[in-house]
Design a protein around this motif. Sequence first.
Motif, short mmCIF file in Angstrom:
data_model
loop_
_atom_site.label_atom_id
_atom_site.label_comp_id
_atom_site.label_asym_id
_atom_site.label_seq_id
_atom_site.Cartn_x
_atom_site.Cartn_y
_atom_site.Cartn_z
N UNK A 58 4.15 5.22 7.78
CA UNK A 58 5.34 5.52 6.97
C UNK A 58 5.76 6.99 7.10
N UNK A 59 4.82 7.97 7.06
CA UNK A 59 5.26 9.35 7.25
C UNK A 59 5.79 9.63 8.66
N UNK A 60 5.31 8.89 9.65
CA UNK A 60 5.80 9.07 11.02
C UNK A 60 7.23 8.58 11.14
N UNK A 61 7.51 7.42 10.56
CA UNK A 61 8.88 6.88 10.57
C UNK A 61 9.80 7.78 9.75
N UNK A 62 9.28 8.34 8.66
CA UNK A 62 10.04 9.27 7.84
C UNK A 62 10.52 8.69 6.52
N UNK A 63 10.73 7.40 6.45
CA UNK A 63 11.19 6.77 5.22
C UNK A 63 10.71 5.32 5.20
N UNK A 115 0.83 -1.20 0.00
CA UNK A 115 0.00 0.00 0.00
C UNK A 115 0.87 1.26 0.00
N UNK A 116 1.95 1.24 0.79
CA UNK A 116 2.84 2.41 0.86
C UNK A 116 3.53 2.64 -0.48
N UNK A 117 4.04 1.57 -1.10
CA UNK A 117 4.69 1.71 -2.40
C UNK A 117 3.71 2.24 -3.44
N UNK A 118 2.48 1.74 -3.42
CA UNK A 118 1.48 2.21 -4.37
C UNK A 118 1.18 3.69 -4.17
N UNK A 119 1.01 4.09 -2.91
CA UNK A 119 0.76 5.50 -2.60
C UNK A 119 1.92 6.37 -3.08
N UNK A 120 3.14 5.91 -2.84
CA UNK A 120 4.32 6.68 -3.26
C UNK A 120 4.37 6.84 -4.78
N UNK A 121 4.11 5.75 -5.49
CA UNK A 121 4.21 5.79 -6.95
C UNK A 121 3.15 6.71 -7.56
N UNK A 122 1.91 6.56 -7.13
CA UNK A 122 0.83 7.29 -7.80
C UNK A 122 0.69 8.73 -7.30
N UNK A 175 3.45 10.21 -9.88
CA UNK A 175 2.51 10.50 -10.96
C UNK A 175 1.67 11.75 -10.70
N UNK A 176 1.70 12.24 -9.46
CA UNK A 176 0.99 13.48 -9.15
C UNK A 176 -0.49 13.34 -8.92
N UNK A 177 -0.98 12.12 -8.71
CA UNK A 177 -2.39 11.92 -8.41
C UNK A 177 -2.68 12.48 -7.02
N UNK A 178 -3.80 13.19 -6.82
CA UNK A 178 -4.12 13.76 -5.50
C UNK A 178 -4.09 12.72 -4.39
N UNK A 179 -3.86 13.20 -3.15
CA UNK A 179 -3.59 12.31 -2.03
C UNK A 179 -4.73 11.32 -1.75
N UNK A 180 -5.96 11.80 -1.69
CA UNK A 180 -7.07 10.92 -1.32
C UNK A 180 -7.25 9.80 -2.35
N UNK A 181 -7.35 10.10 -3.65
CA UNK A 181 -7.42 8.99 -4.62
C UNK A 181 -6.21 8.07 -4.56
N UNK A 182 -5.03 8.64 -4.29
CA UNK A 182 -3.83 7.82 -4.20
C UNK A 182 -3.90 6.87 -3.01
N UNK A 183 -4.45 7.35 -1.89
CA UNK A 183 -4.62 6.48 -0.72
C UNK A 183 -5.63 5.38 -1.00
N UNK A 184 -6.68 5.71 -1.72
CA UNK A 184 -7.67 4.69 -2.09
C UNK A 184 -7.02 3.62 -2.96
N UNK A 185 -6.17 4.03 -3.90
CA UNK A 185 -5.46 3.06 -4.73
C UNK A 185 -4.51 2.22 -3.90
#
Length: 255
Positions: free
Chosen positions: A211-216, A48-55, A59-69
């Motif tokens: 993932x954002x809390x850990x930082x990387x 899920x984290x890798x998918x969020x990062x990629x899209x 790719x610049x997809x907005x955050x909410x749709x990216x989280x759904x993906x």
Amino acid sequence: MSEQALIQALVIGLITGAGYGLVALGLVLVHKSSGVFNFAQGEFGTVAVYTLYRVHDRLGIPLIPAMVLGLAASVAMALGTERIIVRRLFDAPRVTLLVATAGVSLLAISLELWLGEARLRFIQPALGGLSHVKIFDVQVSDQRMLVLGALVLLAVLLGLFFSRTDLGLAILAVSQEPVATELMGISVRRLSSLIWGLTGLLAGIAGMLTAPVVGSFGPGFLTFNALIPGFTAAVLGGMNSLPAASSSAWPRAWR
């Protein structure tokens, strides 16, 4: 250690334990329904984290749709694991399923290393890293409060689901008397798919929020960072209580 330093350590432990608790919820969910410890839980969240990062970041997809993906990717991986691995080994000893899920985890980590290289990546917090809340004079970022709030909300909702709904009670019946449940006209395999889908959803939420809390993050991110603490929290909670699993993560985080 001074009093303020002790208080700060306790607050940091509380927030860190919330991330472990999110992982523990998914582990307990599978164990309640099938008696299996799911070693692939961490990798559902890492995908899920890798998918969020990629899209989102690439790719610049907005955050909410990216989280759904991202959530869709983790749920798809969980359902694929259930369909291809768990269902074929449905009548096998539980230890066989445990080893099979460990194999899924190792395969996922290998693919992440192959496709994404063995390097750390950085992901922005959903709430911008602001600090509007103080707990005992210790500033806590909004992202950390989001993790804590998600843990409490999910633990309560899942606890109510298993204790107050017919579907939740059917899942508990499957874990205790699968043959009798089948005789009552309830499909054990359909319930298994539902549980694994929910597990993937919980793992995706855990991965994307922590993932954002850990930082990387990198290959095997959630497996290496949270699977063992999450398993410890689940065991301390009895492996059958969702609220207990979430709260048991906090003493583990303070050690």
